[in-house]
Scaffold this active site. Structure first.
Site, PDB file in Angstrom:
ATOM      1  N   THR A   1       0.825  -1.216   0.000  1.00 30.12           N
ATOM      2  CA  THR A   1       0.000   0.000   0.000  1.00 30.12           C
ATOM      3  C   THR A   1       0.855   1.260   0.000  1.00 30.12           C
ATOM      4  O   THR A   1       1.973   1.276   0.561  1.00 30.12           O
ATOM      5  CB  THR A   1      -0.913  -0.011   1.240  1.00 30.12           C
ATOM      6  OG1 THR A   1      -1.484   1.297   1.423  1.00 30.12           O
ATOM      7  CG2 THR A   1      -0.160  -0.349   2.501  1.00 30.12           C
TER       8      THR A   1
ATOM      9  N   TYR B   1      -1.318  -0.001  10.036  1.00 40.81           N
ATOM     10  CA  TYR B   1      -1.679  -0.679   8.784  1.00 40.81           C
ATOM     11  C   TYR B   1      -0.492  -0.624   7.815  1.00 40.81           C
ATOM     12  O   TYR B   1      -0.016  -1.650   7.321  1.00 40.81           O
ATOM     13  CB  TYR B   1      -2.921  -0.025   8.167  1.00 40.81           C
ATOM     14  CG  TYR B   1      -3.200  -0.507   6.774  1.00 40.81           C
ATOM     15  CD1 TYR B   1      -3.515  -1.842   6.544  1.00 40.81           C
ATOM     16  CD2 TYR B   1      -3.121   0.355   5.686  1.00 40.81           C
ATOM     17  CE1 TYR B   1      -3.741  -2.294   5.250  1.00 40.81           C
ATOM     18  CE2 TYR B   1      -3.360  -0.097   4.404  1.00 40.81           C
ATOM     19  CZ  TYR B   1      -3.667  -1.418   4.196  1.00 40.81           C
ATOM     20  OH  TYR B   1      -3.888  -1.867   2.916  1.00 40.81           O
TER      21      TYR B   1
HETATM   22  N1  UFG Z   1     -12.891  10.247   4.154  1.00 36.95           N
HETATM   23  C1  UFG Z   1     -13.793  11.164   4.633  1.00 36.95           C
HETATM   24  N2  UFG Z   1     -14.944  10.706   5.202  1.00 36.95           N
HETATM   25  C2  UFG Z   1     -15.230   9.376   5.299  1.00 36.95           C
HETATM   26  C3  UFG Z   1     -14.302   8.445   4.797  1.00 36.95           C
HETATM   27  C4  UFG Z   1     -13.127   8.904   4.235  1.00 36.95           C
HETATM   28  O1  UFG Z   1     -13.569  12.366   4.585  1.00 36.95           O
HETATM   29  O2  UFG Z   1     -16.299   9.044   5.850  1.00 36.95           O
HETATM   30  C5  UFG Z   1     -11.637  10.730   3.568  1.00 36.95           C
HETATM   31  C6  UFG Z   1     -10.419  10.250   4.323  1.00 36.95           C
HETATM   32  O3  UFG Z   1     -10.120  11.107   5.393  1.00 36.95           O
HETATM   33  C7  UFG Z   1      -9.384  10.272   3.207  1.00 36.95           C
HETATM   34  C8  UFG Z   1     -10.183   9.955   1.948  1.00 36.95           C
HETATM   35  O4  UFG Z   1     -11.529  10.199   2.272  1.00 36.95           O
HETATM   36  O5  UFG Z   1      -8.862  11.548   3.077  1.00 36.95           O
HETATM   37  C9  UFG Z   1     -10.041   8.519   1.534  1.00 36.95           C
HETATM   38  O6  UFG Z   1     -10.318   7.690   2.650  1.00 36.95           O
HETATM   39  P1  UFG Z   1     -10.508   6.123   2.540  1.00 36.95           P
HETATM   40  O7  UFG Z   1     -10.843   5.609   3.903  1.00 36.95           O
HETATM   41  O8  UFG Z   1     -11.434   5.806   1.421  1.00 36.95           O
HETATM   42  O9  UFG Z   1      -9.086   5.624   2.098  1.00 36.95           O
HETATM   43  P2  UFG Z   1      -7.679   5.836   2.823  1.00 36.95           P
HETATM   44  O10 UFG Z   1      -6.965   6.861   2.008  1.00 36.95           O
HETATM   45  O11 UFG Z   1      -7.760   6.074   4.253  1.00 36.95           O
HETATM   46  O12 UFG Z   1      -7.062   4.407   2.751  1.00 36.95           O
HETATM   47  C10 UFG Z   1      -7.346   3.530   1.708  1.00 36.95           C
HETATM   48  C11 UFG Z   1      -7.443   2.138   2.244  1.00 36.95           C
HETATM   49  C12 UFG Z   1      -6.137   1.647   2.706  1.00 36.95           C
HETATM   50  C13 UFG Z   1      -5.065   1.936   1.727  1.00 36.95           C
HETATM   51  C14 UFG Z   1      -5.072   3.351   1.351  1.00 36.95           C
HETATM   52  C15 UFG Z   1      -4.051   3.626   0.337  1.00 36.95           C
HETATM   53  O13 UFG Z   1      -8.342   2.090   3.324  1.00 36.95           O
HETATM   54  O14 UFG Z   1      -6.244   0.268   2.856  1.00 36.95           O
HETATM   55  O15 UFG Z   1      -6.335   3.662   0.817  1.00 36.95           O
HETATM   56  O16 UFG Z   1      -4.050   2.593  -0.552  1.00 36.95           O
HETATM   57  F1  UFG Z   1      -3.867   1.653   2.229  1.00 36.95           F
END
Ligand code: UFG
Length: 327
Positions: A117, A141
């Protein structure tokens, strides 16, 4: 047909990989404990229920199918949960992967494709994230995945294990034929949450932080379509089959979109408003994660075809509307 052991084949990305493997002439053998996966998603080859930490069960499955390679997707993958329950991440993602690698080597199965990741990179201000960027994860993670990359290197040197490591950016979208799609319980990923809010399955989306150092104050991510992502895995398998050595590839498009831009695009695709409110930053989130490498394109021959924000959201929306998906 050649068997490929697909751990996590009942999950979001793993189930799409099984479809791509079958289309490419392989038999995907799903190995999944169904903690976060769902058995209905296993449609393209045999299913073996089992846990990564169960070595006897793994040995049995390797002996039964004699797979030519392993594609290892099974993992816990929620950044927020990793902050509060790091032990589960180390035990499952790192301990479980070590067990799997040892079982593969013992079975003489030496080609290994691993889901890593971009969360292994952590926060790097104004740095182009390529495969040589120092890996300084901000959460357990990312750290648990980085450790597996180290394990693969060591087993490569000691036992001849050949690995292709894919560092995913943000995976989104769904099979355009809607046979499989994204399905997490609880859902934490932005695109399905936005679509849930549009569909009235939740009251509103909470934007986690509006004070980041980005043009609109919300976090920026590099979204890649799950079908493009799994196509890269098939190419990674062929890379190993052709005798090329271990390699690491970023899988992202190089284009970053903010949370607000994703919401705007979802409104354009669905024709409906995304109800939303704003909340504090989520612990463990990086400001910006965007790939700065085209190694997968130049060296692997990867051609992302569906990774525009519009197509990802449209395919996810199509899946959402099948009714397979429940919030
Ligand atoms: N976000 C919100 N509100 C929500 C959910 C997410 O504002 O309810 C924001 C998060 O703060 C982030 C963006 O949307 O800025 C993306 O969030 P995600 O949870 O969809 O994804 P992440 O970037 O946290 O992480 C995902 C996967 C991980 C992986 C990562 C990079 O969960 O497994 O992408 O590959 F490692």
């Amino acid at each position: 047909m050649t068997n490929i052991l697909v751990t996590g084949g009942a999950g979001y990305i793993g189930s799409h990989a099984c479809k791509a493997l079958k289309a490419a002439g392989y038999t995907p053998v799903t190995y999944d404990n169904l903690v976060t996966g769902w058995q209905d998603a296993v449609k393209f080859g045999p299913f073996e229920k089992g846990d990564l930490n169960d070595r006897a069960r793994l040995d049995e499955v390797f002996a039964k199918y004699r797979p030519a390679a392993v594609m290892h997707f099974a993992a816990l993958s929620q950044v927020g949960e990793a902050m509060s329950e790091p032990g589960r991440y180390w035990a499952n993602n790192t301990g479980g992967s070590l067990n799997l690698v040892e079982a593969a080597v013992a079975a003489g199965c030496l080609d290994f494709v691993f889901s890593s990741t971009c969360a292994t990179y952590g926060e790097h201000d104004n740095v182009v994230l390529d495969e040589n960027t120092p890996q300084l994860p901000l959460n357990a993670y990312g750290a648990s995945k980085r450790a597996v990359e180290d394990i693969l290197k060591d087993f490569g040197a000691a036992h001849g294990l050949r690995s292709v490591v894919f560092r995913y950016f943000n995976v989104a979208g769904a099979d355009p034929e809607a046979e499989v799609g994204e399905f997490h319980r609880p859902e934490t990923h932005l695109v399905p949450l936005v679509l849930d809010a549009v569909a009235g399955k939740r009251d509103a989306l909470t934007i986690f932080g509006t004070d980041y150092d980005t043009p609109d104050g919300t976090c920026i991510r590099d979204y890649v379509h799950v079908c493009d992502l799994v196509d890269a895995h098939v190419l990674g398998l062929k890379w190993l089959e052709s005798g090329k050595g271990s390699q690491v590839f970023n899988l992202g498009t190089g284009s970053g979109f903010s949370v607000r831009e994703v919401m705007d695009k979802a409104e354009a695709v669905t024709g409906q408003k995304v109800p939303c409110n704003t909340g504090p930053r989520r612990a463990g989130d990086c400001t910006k994660l965007v790939s700065g490498s085209i190694r997968a394109v130049t060296d692997l021959g990867w051609e992302p075809r569906r990774s525009t924000l519009e197509t990802m959201i449209a395919d996810a929306w199509k899946w959402h509307k099948t009714g397979h998906y429940e919030a």
